[in-house]
Design an enzyme around this catalytic site. Structure first.
Site: not given
Ligand code: PSU
Ligand code: MN
Length: 287
Positions: A18, A77, A129, A131, A133, A150
């Site tokens: 990504e 993003k 919220d 994701s 993903d 995460k």
């Molecule tokens: N893994 C990392 N750093 C990041 C991400 C993943 O080590 O920044 C990113 C990925 O692109 C993932 C995103 O899809 O964080 C999730 O963002 P959100 O919580 O806004 O969906």
């Molecule tokens: Mn989000």
């Protein structure tokens, strides 16, 4: 509209990478090196990296180094819902895990690596919220190698949602889901896998049964187990600064990188490289 590099088109073992972590996961100017290191790790395993992003009105699968350098902090993003708009508006679009998976699905790529999957944010349903993903992983026949979810998120809630969506949550040599920087204390995985060949076999069987995505959690080689108090401070700072939506994850990561004196940044960089290596090994084992 999708431009696949010759090398990616011709290889039987391809790993999607990504660009959101390149543009927004590290301090300005430092993400490109992380992306290039991931590509090298995929190659060292004998596979071909396909770094994904939107450029000049095209979805590119297999960015060149010069193209990757355009993914600065100004890049948008791009999750699954944003791809078409980024193409039509000719934006520089850095794809998240979900955005990258949507492209992998269209291009027929089965393997991906990242740092940590997105998921259910702490405090759900205030705000609600979650994701993109997760939903995209459920509908994409691909295996994502990551250091779990995460840990700035609600990891047990995320694991529950993945179960509801029918996504196998596998542990690489472990019985619990890694916690991104940390390795210990996560929720149980649905199965433990002990090597790349077994991961490839499980994924193949899942797809023969018409299944979608799989998550393979690989614990970092040098985990940091003491980051939780700092994560809580970072989340409070995000709340107090009115940060919400797509900006939360980049805000918190950069807060942690700064306030840990670079420890989380080094850990993040290293675990991304380790995950890319393993994804490459699995892609090769699956051929
Ligand atoms: N893994 C990392 N750093 C990041 C991400 C993943 O080590 O920044 C990113 C990925 O692109 C993932 C995103 O899809 O964080 C999730 O963002 P959100 O919580 O806004 O969906
Ligand atoms: Mn989000």
């Amino acid at each position: 509209m999708i431009r696949v590099s010759d090398e990616v088109r011709e290889s039987p073992a391809v790993v999607a990478l990504e660009t959101t972590l390149v543009a927004h996961g590290f301090p300005p100017g430092e993400g490109v090196a992380v992306g290039l290191e991931s590509e090298q790790q995929v190659r060292a395993a004998g596979a071909v990296p396909a770094t994904v992003g939107v450029l000049d009105g095209e979805v590119v699968v297999g960015l060149t180094e010069a193209e990757l350098e355009r993914f600065t902090a100004d890049a948008r993003k791009i999750g699954p819902r944003d791809l078409a708009v980024a193409v039509a508006q000719r934006a520089v679009g850095a794809t998240t895990v979900g955005g990258t998976l949507a492209v992998a699905r269209a291009a027929g790529i089965r393997w991906m690596a990242t740092g940590g999957l997105g998921g259910v944010h702490r405090g759900f349903p205030d705000p609600p919220d979650v994701s993109a993903d997760l939903a995209q992983l459920a509908r994409t026949p691909a295996l994502v190698v990551s250091a779990g979810v995460k840990s700035l998120l609600d990891v047990p809630a995320t694991a529950e949602v993945l179960e509801s969506l029918g996504v196998p949550v596998l542990g690489f040599g472990v019985d619990t889901l890694p916690l991104f920087y940390g390795a210990a204390g996560g929720p149980p995985v649905s199965a433990r896998i002990d090597d790349a060949r077994e991961a490839a076999a499980v994924a193949r069987a899942h797809w023969e049964l018409s299944g979608g995505g799989l998550l393979l959690g690989r614990p970092p080689d040098e985990p940091l187990e003491d980051v939780e108090p700092l994560i809580e401070t970072a989340l409070r700072a995000a709340h107090d600064d009115g940060v919400h939506g797509q900006s939360v994850t980049p805000f918190v990561l950069s807060y942690l990188h700064r306030e840990s004196g670079g420890r989380t940044q080094r850990a993040n960089r290293d675990l991304i490289a380790q995950n890319a290596r393993l994804a490459g090994e699995i892609a090769v084992a699956a051929v």
